[in-house]
Design a protein around this motif. Structure first.
Motif, PDB file in Angstrom:
ATOM      1  N   PRO A  40       0.834  -1.211   0.000  1.00  0.00           N
ATOM      2  CA  PRO A  40       0.000   0.000   0.000  1.00  0.00           C
ATOM      3  C   PRO A  40       0.863   1.254   0.000  1.00  0.00           C
ATOM      4  CG  PRO A  40      -0.135  -1.142   2.116  1.00  0.00           C
ATOM      5  CD  PRO A  40       0.697  -1.990   1.205  1.00  0.00           C
ATOM      6  N   THR A  41       0.318   2.327  -0.544  1.00  0.00           N
ATOM      7  CA  THR A  41       1.073   3.583  -0.594  1.00  0.00           C
ATOM      8  C   THR A  41       1.107   4.232   0.781  1.00  0.00           C
ATOM      9  OG1 THR A  41      -0.900   4.871  -1.117  1.00  0.00           O
ATOM     10  CG2 THR A  41       0.377   4.039  -2.972  1.00  0.00           C
ATOM     11  N   LYS A  42       2.079   5.073   0.962  1.00  0.00           N
ATOM     12  CA  LYS A  42       2.165   5.882   2.181  1.00  0.00           C
ATOM     13  C   LYS A  42       1.169   7.034   2.059  1.00  0.00           C
ATOM     14  CE  LYS A  42       5.539   3.669   4.103  1.00  0.00           C
ATOM     15  NZ  LYS A  42       5.238   2.765   5.190  1.00  0.00           N
ATOM     16  N   ASP A  43       0.803   7.611   3.180  1.00  0.00           N
ATOM     17  CA  ASP A  43      -0.109   8.737   3.193  1.00  0.00           C
ATOM     18  C   ASP A  43       0.497   9.914   2.425  1.00  0.00           C
ATOM     19  OD1 ASP A  43      -2.543  10.111   4.469  1.00  0.00           O
ATOM     20  OD2 ASP A  43      -0.867  11.425   5.026  1.00  0.00           O
ATOM     21  N   ALA A  44      -0.296  10.538   1.570  1.00  0.00           N
ATOM     22  CA  ALA A  44       0.196  11.631   0.731  1.00  0.00           C
ATOM     23  C   ALA A  44       0.701  12.803   1.555  1.00  0.00           C
ATOM     24  CB  ALA A  44      -0.906  12.096  -0.217  1.00  0.00           C
ATOM     25  N   ARG A  45       0.049  13.085   2.675  1.00  0.00           N
ATOM     26  CA  ARG A  45       0.489  14.206   3.510  1.00  0.00           C
ATOM     27  C   ARG A  45       1.862  13.918   4.113  1.00  0.00           C
ATOM     28  NH1 ARG A  45      -2.990  18.130   7.330  1.00  0.00           N
ATOM     29  NH2 ARG A  45      -1.256  19.066   8.424  1.00  0.00           N
ATOM     30  N   LEU A  46       2.089  12.683   4.513  1.00  0.00           N
ATOM     31  CA  LEU A  46       3.389  12.289   5.058  1.00  0.00           C
ATOM     32  C   LEU A  46       4.479  12.468   4.003  1.00  0.00           C
ATOM     33  CD1 LEU A  46       5.217  10.837   7.193  1.00  0.00           C
ATOM     34  CD2 LEU A  46       4.557   8.721   6.050  1.00  0.00           C
ATOM     35  N   VAL A  47       4.243  11.941   2.820  1.00  0.00           N
ATOM     36  CA  VAL A  47       5.250  12.014   1.750  1.00  0.00           C
ATOM     37  C   VAL A  47       5.506  13.462   1.350  1.00  0.00           C
ATOM     38  CG1 VAL A  47       5.756  11.355  -0.634  1.00  0.00           C
ATOM     39  CG2 VAL A  47       4.667   9.709   0.908  1.00  0.00           C
ATOM     40  N   THR A  48       4.441  14.222   1.167  1.00  0.00           N
ATOM     41  CA  THR A  48       4.586  15.629   0.789  1.00  0.00           C
ATOM     42  C   THR A  48       5.321  16.416   1.874  1.00  0.00           C
ATOM     43  OG1 THR A  48       2.521  15.494  -0.467  1.00  0.00           O
ATOM     44  CG2 THR A  48       3.332  17.694   0.066  1.00  0.00           C
ATOM     45  N   GLY A  49       4.970  16.168   3.126  1.00  0.00           N
ATOM     46  CA  GLY A  49       5.625  16.855   4.234  1.00  0.00           C
ATOM     47  C   GLY A  49       7.109  16.571   4.298  1.00  0.00           C
ATOM     48  N   MET A  57      14.988  22.551   4.421  1.00  0.00           N
ATOM     49  CA  MET A  57      16.182  22.400   5.251  1.00  0.00           C
ATOM     50  C   MET A  57      17.442  22.089   4.427  1.00  0.00           C
ATOM     51  SD  MET A  57      14.863  23.145   8.095  1.00  0.00           S
ATOM     52  CE  MET A  57      16.240  22.842   9.170  1.00  0.00           C
ATOM     53  N   LYS A  58      17.263  21.885   3.124  1.00  0.00           N
ATOM     54  CA  LYS A  58      18.394  21.587   2.225  1.00  0.00           C
ATOM     55  C   LYS A  58      19.236  20.423   2.775  1.00  0.00           C
ATOM     56  CE  LYS A  58      18.740  26.220   0.349  1.00  0.00           C
ATOM     57  NZ  LYS A  58      17.799  27.033   1.059  1.00  0.00           N
ATOM     58  N   THR A  59      18.566  19.311   3.001  1.00  0.00           N
ATOM     59  CA  THR A  59      19.232  18.152   3.569  1.00  0.00           C
ATOM     60  C   THR A  59      18.932  16.906   2.741  1.00  0.00           C
ATOM     61  OG1 THR A  59      19.600  16.937   5.622  1.00  0.00           O
ATOM     62  CG2 THR A  59      17.332  17.595   5.173  1.00  0.00           C
ATOM     63  N   ASP A  60      19.590  15.831   3.086  1.00  0.00           N
ATOM     64  CA  ASP A  60      19.338  14.568   2.410  1.00  0.00           C
ATOM     65  C   ASP A  60      18.292  13.768   3.186  1.00  0.00           C
ATOM     66  OD1 ASP A  60      20.686  13.646   4.640  1.00  0.00           O
ATOM     67  OD2 ASP A  60      22.430  12.920   3.539  1.00  0.00           O
ATOM     68  N   ASP A  61      17.996  12.555   2.718  1.00  0.00           N
ATOM     69  CA  ASP A  61      16.968  11.728   3.353  1.00  0.00           C
ATOM     70  C   ASP A  61      17.266  11.460   4.825  1.00  0.00           C
ATOM     71  OD1 ASP A  61      15.739  11.651   0.887  1.00  0.00           O
ATOM     72  OD2 ASP A  61      16.418   9.645   0.387  1.00  0.00           O
ATOM     73  N   ARG A  62      18.502  11.163   5.131  1.00  0.00           N
ATOM     74  CA  ARG A  62      18.869  10.896   6.527  1.00  0.00           C
ATOM     75  C   ARG A  62      18.704  12.132   7.390  1.00  0.00           C
ATOM     76  NH1 ARG A  62      23.937   6.668   6.059  1.00  0.00           N
ATOM     77  NH2 ARG A  62      22.779   5.207   4.764  1.00  0.00           N
ATOM     78  N   GLY A  63      19.031  13.279   6.836  1.00  0.00           N
ATOM     79  CA  GLY A  63      18.852  14.535   7.561  1.00  0.00           C
ATOM     80  C   GLY A  63      17.392  14.803   7.881  1.00  0.00           C
ATOM     81  N   VAL A  64      16.510  14.485   6.938  1.00  0.00           N
ATOM     82  CA  VAL A  64      15.072  14.660   7.176  1.00  0.00           C
ATOM     83  C   VAL A  64      14.618  13.765   8.316  1.00  0.00           C
ATOM     84  CG1 VAL A  64      12.768  14.324   6.194  1.00  0.00           C
ATOM     85  CG2 VAL A  64      14.548  15.358   4.819  1.00  0.00           C
ATOM     86  N   ILE A  65      15.073  12.529   8.316  1.00  0.00           N
ATOM     87  CA  ILE A  65      14.701  11.602   9.394  1.00  0.00           C
ATOM     88  C   ILE A  65      15.138  12.146  10.744  1.00  0.00           C
ATOM     89  CG2 ILE A  65      15.136   9.301  10.355  1.00  0.00           C
ATOM     90  CD1 ILE A  65      15.280   8.342   7.384  1.00  0.00           C
ATOM     91  N   GLU A  70      13.372  14.706  15.939  1.00  0.00           N
ATOM     92  CA  GLU A  70      13.565  15.701  16.994  1.00  0.00           C
ATOM     93  C   GLU A  70      12.252  16.140  17.600  1.00  0.00           C
ATOM     94  OE1 GLU A  70      15.787  18.999  15.531  1.00  0.00           O
ATOM     95  OE2 GLU A  70      17.517  17.762  15.017  1.00  0.00           O
ATOM     96  N   TYR A  71      11.170  16.073  16.857  1.00  0.00           N
ATOM     97  CA  TYR A  71       9.882  16.628  17.315  1.00  0.00           C
ATOM     98  C   TYR A  71       9.083  15.569  17.934  1.00  0.00           C
ATOM     99  CZ  TYR A  71      11.303  20.741  14.855  1.00  0.00           C
ATOM    100  OH  TYR A  71      11.980  21.844  14.452  1.00  0.00           O
TER     101      TYR A  71
END
Length: 71
Positions: A40-49, A57-65, A70-71
């Motif tokens: 199944p696909t991931k939630d569109a809001r999650l992916v878009t966010g 933030m000008k970061t890579d995938d690991r930086g986003v994680i 942090e929150y």
């Protein structure tokens, strides 16, 4: 759920979440996933966010994680 706590209304991500056209993004996202096969696909809001955070933030995938964790 870990996200049931009330977030600060001045939090930059909360402010941004109020101006992003989530439904428009969701329609564009889901139109590419019409097949009933596969995972199944991931939630569109999650992916878009995640994509928005990545570019702001000008970061890579690991930086986003790391930022999300942090929150």
């Amino acid at each position: 759920m870990p996200f049931e706590a009330k977030l600060d209304e001045n939090n930059r991500w909360v402010v941004l979440s109020k101006i992003v056209p989530w439904e428009e993004f969701a329609q564009l996202f889901y139109k590419n996933f019409k097949s009933k096969r596969g995972a199944p696909t991931k939630d569109a809001r999650l992916v878009t966010g995640v994509i928005i955070i990545k570019h702001i933030m000008k970061t890579d995938d690991r930086g986003v994680i790391e930022i999300i964790q942090e929150y």
